[in-house]
Scaffold this motif. Structure first.
Motif, PDB file in Angstrom:
ATOM      1  N   ARG A  62      35.437  38.386 -50.710  1.00  0.00           N
ATOM      2  CA  ARG A  62      34.718  39.642 -50.524  1.00  0.00           C
ATOM      3  C   ARG A  62      35.715  40.797 -50.507  1.00  0.00           C
ATOM      4  O   ARG A  62      36.875  40.632 -50.145  1.00  0.00           O
ATOM      5  CB  ARG A  62      33.959  39.638 -49.191  1.00  0.00           C
ATOM      6  N   GLY A  63      35.258  41.982 -50.900  1.00  0.00           N
ATOM      7  CA  GLY A  63      36.035  43.197 -50.745  1.00  0.00           C
ATOM      8  C   GLY A  63      37.000  43.462 -51.876  1.00  0.00           C
ATOM      9  O   GLY A  63      37.115  42.689 -52.829  1.00  0.00           O
ATOM     10  N   PRO A  64      37.702  44.608 -51.799  1.00  0.00           N
ATOM     11  CA  PRO A  64      38.670  44.993 -52.835  1.00  0.00           C
ATOM     12  C   PRO A  64      39.775  43.950 -52.983  1.00  0.00           C
ATOM     13  O   PRO A  64      40.082  43.207 -52.051  1.00  0.00           O
ATOM     14  CB  PRO A  64      39.233  46.322 -52.317  1.00  0.00           C
ATOM     15  N   LEU A  65      40.373  43.912 -54.143  1.00  0.00           N
ATOM     16  CA  LEU A  65      41.488  43.010 -54.394  1.00  0.00           C
ATOM     17  C   LEU A  65      42.638  43.350 -53.439  1.00  0.00           C
ATOM     18  O   LEU A  65      43.018  44.504 -53.297  1.00  0.00           O
ATOM     19  CB  LEU A  65      41.956  43.161 -55.840  1.00  0.00           C
ATOM     20  N   SER A  66      43.187  42.345 -52.784  1.00  0.00           N
ATOM     21  CA  SER A  66      44.228  42.561 -51.794  1.00  0.00           C
ATOM     22  C   SER A  66      45.474  41.768 -52.171  1.00  0.00           C
ATOM     23  O   SER A  66      45.503  40.537 -52.050  1.00  0.00           O
ATOM     24  CB  SER A  66      43.746  42.135 -50.404  1.00  0.00           C
ATOM     25  N   LEU A  67      46.505  42.484 -52.639  1.00  0.00           N
ATOM     26  CA  LEU A  67      47.771  41.866 -53.046  1.00  0.00           C
ATOM     27  C   LEU A  67      48.917  42.650 -52.410  1.00  0.00           C
ATOM     28  O   LEU A  67      49.692  43.316 -53.094  1.00  0.00           O
ATOM     29  CB  LEU A  67      47.907  41.868 -54.572  1.00  0.00           C
ATOM     30  N   PRO A  68      49.048  42.588 -51.079  1.00  0.00           N
ATOM     31  CA  PRO A  68      50.032  43.450 -50.413  1.00  0.00           C
ATOM     32  C   PRO A  68      51.476  43.185 -50.805  1.00  0.00           C
ATOM     33  O   PRO A  68      52.280  44.118 -50.889  1.00  0.00           O
ATOM     34  CB  PRO A  68      49.798  43.155 -48.924  1.00  0.00           C
ATOM     35  N   ASN A  69      51.825  41.929 -51.032  1.00  0.00           N
ATOM     36  CA  ASN A  69      53.223  41.624 -51.351  1.00  0.00           C
ATOM     37  C   ASN A  69      53.573  42.032 -52.774  1.00  0.00           C
ATOM     38  O   ASN A  69      54.628  42.630 -53.023  1.00  0.00           O
ATOM     39  CB  ASN A  69      53.490  40.137 -51.119  1.00  0.00           C
ATOM     40  N   LEU A  70      52.696  41.732 -53.725  1.00  0.00           N
ATOM     41  CA  LEU A  70      52.906  42.205 -55.088  1.00  0.00           C
ATOM     42  C   LEU A  70      52.865  43.727 -55.132  1.00  0.00           C
ATOM     43  O   LEU A  70      53.589  44.365 -55.896  1.00  0.00           O
ATOM     44  CB  LEU A  70      51.860  41.607 -56.021  1.00  0.00           C
ATOM     45  N   GLY A  71      52.006  44.318 -54.288  1.00  0.00           N
ATOM     46  CA  GLY A  71      51.952  45.774 -54.207  1.00  0.00           C
ATOM     47  C   GLY A  71      53.266  46.369 -53.753  1.00  0.00           C
ATOM     48  O   GLY A  71      53.724  47.387 -54.282  1.00  0.00           O
ATOM     49  N   ASN A 334      36.021  35.833 -60.329  1.00  0.00           N
ATOM     50  CA  ASN A 334      36.144  35.558 -58.901  1.00  0.00           C
ATOM     51  C   ASN A 334      37.286  34.586 -58.627  1.00  0.00           C
ATOM     52  O   ASN A 334      38.077  34.769 -57.696  1.00  0.00           O
ATOM     53  CB  ASN A 334      34.838  34.972 -58.357  1.00  0.00           C
ATOM     54  N   GLY A 335      37.348  33.534 -59.420  1.00  0.00           N
ATOM     55  CA  GLY A 335      38.399  32.547 -59.240  1.00  0.00           C
ATOM     56  C   GLY A 335      39.777  33.127 -59.467  1.00  0.00           C
ATOM     57  O   GLY A 335      40.733  32.818 -58.741  1.00  0.00           O
ATOM     58  N   TYR A 336      39.900  33.974 -60.496  1.00  0.00           N
ATOM     59  CA  TYR A 336      41.188  34.618 -60.796  1.00  0.00           C
ATOM     60  C   TYR A 336      41.612  35.490 -59.622  1.00  0.00           C
ATOM     61  O   TYR A 336      42.772  35.455 -59.180  1.00  0.00           O
ATOM     62  CB  TYR A 336      41.056  35.439 -62.076  1.00  0.00           C
ATOM     63  N   ALA A 337      40.678  36.283 -59.090  1.00  0.00           N
ATOM     64  CA  ALA A 337      40.993  37.162 -57.963  1.00  0.00           C
ATOM     65  C   ALA A 337      41.463  36.353 -56.762  1.00  0.00           C
ATOM     66  O   ALA A 337      42.477  36.682 -56.126  1.00  0.00           O
ATOM     67  CB  ALA A 337      39.773  38.001 -57.599  1.00  0.00           C
ATOM     68  N   GLY A 338      40.734  35.299 -56.435  1.00  0.00           N
ATOM     69  CA  GLY A 338      41.112  34.472 -55.297  1.00  0.00           C
ATOM     70  C   GLY A 338      42.457  33.804 -55.489  1.00  0.00           C
ATOM     71  O   GLY A 338      43.252  33.687 -54.543  1.00  0.00           O
ATOM     72  N   ALA A 339      42.747  33.366 -56.720  1.00  0.00           N
ATOM     73  CA  ALA A 339      44.027  32.719 -57.001  1.00  0.00           C
ATOM     74  C   ALA A 339      45.179  33.717 -56.872  1.00  0.00           C
ATOM     75  O   ALA A 339      46.257  33.376 -56.365  1.00  0.00           O
ATOM     76  CB  ALA A 339      43.998  32.107 -58.398  1.00  0.00           C
ATOM     77  N   LEU A 340      44.975  34.950 -57.326  1.00  0.00           N
ATOM     78  CA  LEU A 340      46.013  35.974 -57.180  1.00  0.00           C
ATOM     79  C   LEU A 340      46.296  36.245 -55.708  1.00  0.00           C
ATOM     80  O   LEU A 340      47.463  36.369 -55.297  1.00  0.00           O
ATOM     81  CB  LEU A 340      45.578  37.263 -57.864  1.00  0.00           C
ATOM     82  N   GLU A 341      45.243  36.335 -54.917  1.00  0.00           N
ATOM     83  CA  GLU A 341      45.438  36.605 -53.493  1.00  0.00           C
ATOM     84  C   GLU A 341      46.137  35.446 -52.795  1.00  0.00           C
ATOM     85  O   GLU A 341      46.979  35.645 -51.912  1.00  0.00           O
ATOM     86  CB  GLU A 341      44.089  36.914 -52.852  1.00  0.00           C
ATOM     87  N   ALA A 342      45.812  34.215 -53.196  1.00  0.00           N
ATOM     88  CA  ALA A 342      46.491  33.053 -52.619  1.00  0.00           C
ATOM     89  C   ALA A 342      47.974  33.057 -52.987  1.00  0.00           C
ATOM     90  O   ALA A 342      48.843  32.807 -52.130  1.00  0.00           O
ATOM     91  CB  ALA A 342      45.817  31.763 -53.096  1.00  0.00           C
ATOM     92  N   PHE A 343      48.274  33.336 -54.247  1.00  0.00           N
ATOM     93  CA  PHE A 343      49.668  33.411 -54.685  1.00  0.00           C
ATOM     94  C   PHE A 343      50.416  34.505 -53.917  1.00  0.00           C
ATOM     95  O   PHE A 343      51.542  34.289 -53.449  1.00  0.00           O
ATOM     96  CB  PHE A 343      49.724  33.685 -56.191  1.00  0.00           C
ATOM     97  N   ASP A 344      49.789  35.661 -53.785  1.00  0.00           N
ATOM     98  CA  ASP A 344      50.415  36.772 -53.074  1.00  0.00           C
ATOM     99  C   ASP A 344      50.779  36.365 -51.645  1.00  0.00           C
ATOM    100  O   ASP A 344      51.853  36.723 -51.144  1.00  0.00           O
ATOM    101  CB  ASP A 344      49.460  37.970 -53.053  1.00  0.00           C
ATOM    102  N   GLY A 345      49.900  35.615 -51.012  1.00  0.00           N
ATOM    103  CA  GLY A 345      50.159  35.187 -49.642  1.00  0.00           C
ATOM    104  C   GLY A 345      51.316  34.219 -49.512  1.00  0.00           C
ATOM    105  O   GLY A 345      51.883  34.048 -48.422  1.00  0.00           O
ATOM    106  N   MET A 346      51.690  33.556 -50.601  1.00  0.00           N
ATOM    107  CA  MET A 346      52.810  32.614 -50.574  1.00  0.00           C
ATOM    108  C   MET A 346      54.166  33.304 -50.716  1.00  0.00           C
ATOM    109  O   MET A 346      55.193  32.743 -50.324  1.00  0.00           O
ATOM    110  CB  MET A 346      52.654  31.600 -51.709  1.00  0.00           C
ATOM    111  N   LEU A 347      54.182  34.503 -51.277  1.00  0.00           N
ATOM    112  CA  LEU A 347      55.452  35.140 -51.640  1.00  0.00           C
ATOM    113  C   LEU A 347      56.424  35.335 -50.483  1.00  0.00           C
ATOM    114  O   LEU A 347      57.645  35.173 -50.681  1.00  0.00           O
ATOM    115  CB  LEU A 347      55.175  36.484 -52.325  1.00  0.00           C
TER     116      LEU A 347
END
Length: 433
Positions: A62-71, A334-347
């Protein structure tokens, strides 16, 4: 002349290593020549971000795309510079990233195609200026000469499919017939590929891999055919409802036309650790060690493992294929967005594992906009992000070739300058270079 910006020796007793992460298909806006490919207006990241901002991700997140580490590495600044027409990207780039950690920019592709091999080879210093052969007919895609040669080489009762298809769809549709008949499923796509799917237990994994090796040899000896890859697509399951492709995929590529960064690093006494399908993309050439895994999280874990085993002058080179194969080609926003956020959380774990001499580069090999018609790749710019604990942040702007990545790494490792590309690491004030 030697690229003198770097030394082959470790610094302060710590090894000097580079990590290159390829987010397969993660484009950031249509290239200037996108009209040649029917891709004007495509934007993988932009359309995912817009989809999320408009609340259209109805399942899984849910919500806007969240990629704080890539950001913080400058991703959204780079994406906005590539294409400022998407309001969601503008909003994300305007968020408070006052303490940017990395260098950020975007690159266009010199190579004539928008495929995996061309993208990876170009970022390793070897753009592809020749044309691949494609099987353009949607049905009866392969020439009879090729199919008969495959049947003879594999002692097969025949083949199934012979068409353009989605890998998951064709397995669901023909998997049971394949299991009953012993005929492998042979199909293609808009890429320069021959894909062969077979059941790991009924047909046999080793038999499938051997068949793909023979198919690679056959293709290499048919005049006029220049096919980039043969892909083994093993699957398991008992029926359409539970057929699933396994992690034993194997790509059989032609060799790059010239020596790549990988070859030159090996020749200098360094190492290249392949994570995922990198070794397959480079036809097993220029590789010291191979780390296999299936899925984004497992590939990330193997990247960390490879880094922990890496000595001085080692490149850890990882391809995250699932962004492309599981989400881009399947048009799963949806899947792409979730996968990006999961990857971002690993960084952050990777940041913590790096020493002061290490450098991290993040990029992509092409686009695959999950909102775009069809299931093909899209001709896009790719992000270029660089991070090191003593690397000064900077706006890298537009890069004229993916080869800038290879040239930057050549300088980092103290290698001879490559024929293509300009380094974005050798700037004044850099203490890691």
């Amino acid at each position: 002349m030697s690229n003198t910006a770097s030394s082959n020796r470790s610094v302060n007793g710590q090894p000097k290593r580079a990590i290159l992460l390829v987010l397969d298909s993660f484009g950031v806006g249509a290239s200037e020549d996108a009209d040649r490919f029917g891709d004007v207006g495509s934007n993988t990241l932009g359309h995912i971000a817009q989809h999320c901002a408009e609340g259209r991700c109805e399942t899984g997140r849910r919500g806007p795309l969240s990629l704080p580490n890539l950001g913080r590495l400058g991703l959204f600044h780079a994406a906005k510079a590539s294409d400022d027409s998407i309001s969601a990207l503008n909003a994300l780039s305007n968020e408070d990233h006052s303490e940017l950690l990395g260098r950020y920019g975007f690159a266009k592709e010199l190579s004539t195609g928008k495929d995996t091999s061309s993208g990876h080879w170009e970022m390793s210093g070897v753009p592809v200026f020749f044309d691949w052969s494609y099987f353009t007919e949607k049905t009866n895609s392969f020439p009879d000469e090729l199919l008969q040669a495959i049947v003879n080489a594999g002692d097969l009762p025949g083949v199934l499919a012979n068409c353009h298809a989605s890998g998951t769809e064709i397995i669901a549709r023909l998997g049971e017939e394949h299991m009953a008949s012993g005929k492998p499923i042979i199909y293609t796509s808009a890429d320069s590929v021959v894909q062969i799917a077979a059941h790991e237990e009924c047909f046999g994994l080793e038999r499938l891999l051997e068949l793909c090796e023979k198919t690679r040899t056959i293709l290499d000896h048919i005049p006029g055919l220049n096919v980039g890859r043969v892909i083994a697509r093993p699957f398991v399951g008992s029926g359409p409802d539970d057929f699933v492709r396994t992690g034993n995929r194997r790509d059989y590529s032609v060799l790059p036309p010239e020596a790549t960064l990988l070859d030159k690093l090996i020749e200098s006494g360094g190492d290249v650790f392949s994570v995922g399908k990198i070794a397959d993309i480079f036809a097993q050439q220029g590789i010291s060690q191979r780390y296999k895994a299936n899925g984004i999280e497992a590939l990330f874990e193997q990247t960390l493992s490879a880094l922990s085993n890496a000595g001085n002058n080692t490149l850890v080179f990882t391809n995250f294929v699932d962004f492309d194969s599981s989400y881009g080609h399947r048009r799963d926003v949806n899947g792409y967005a979730g996968a990006l956020e999961a990857f971002d959380g690993m960084l952050p774990r990777l940041f913590d594992a790096m020493n002061e001499n290490d450098v991290l580069l993040i990029s992509a090999d092409h686009g695959c906009d999950p909102t775009w018609p069809g299931s093909d790749h899209t001709r896009e710019h790719v992000p270029v992000l660089a991070y090191g604990k003593t690397l000064t942040p900077a706006n890298l702007g537009k890069r004229e070739s993916f080869a800038d990545i290879g040239q930057s790494l050549a300088g980092f490792f103290g290698l001879e300058a490559l024929p293509y590309g300009e380094s974005f690491l050798a700037l004044s004030g850099d203490t890691t270079i």
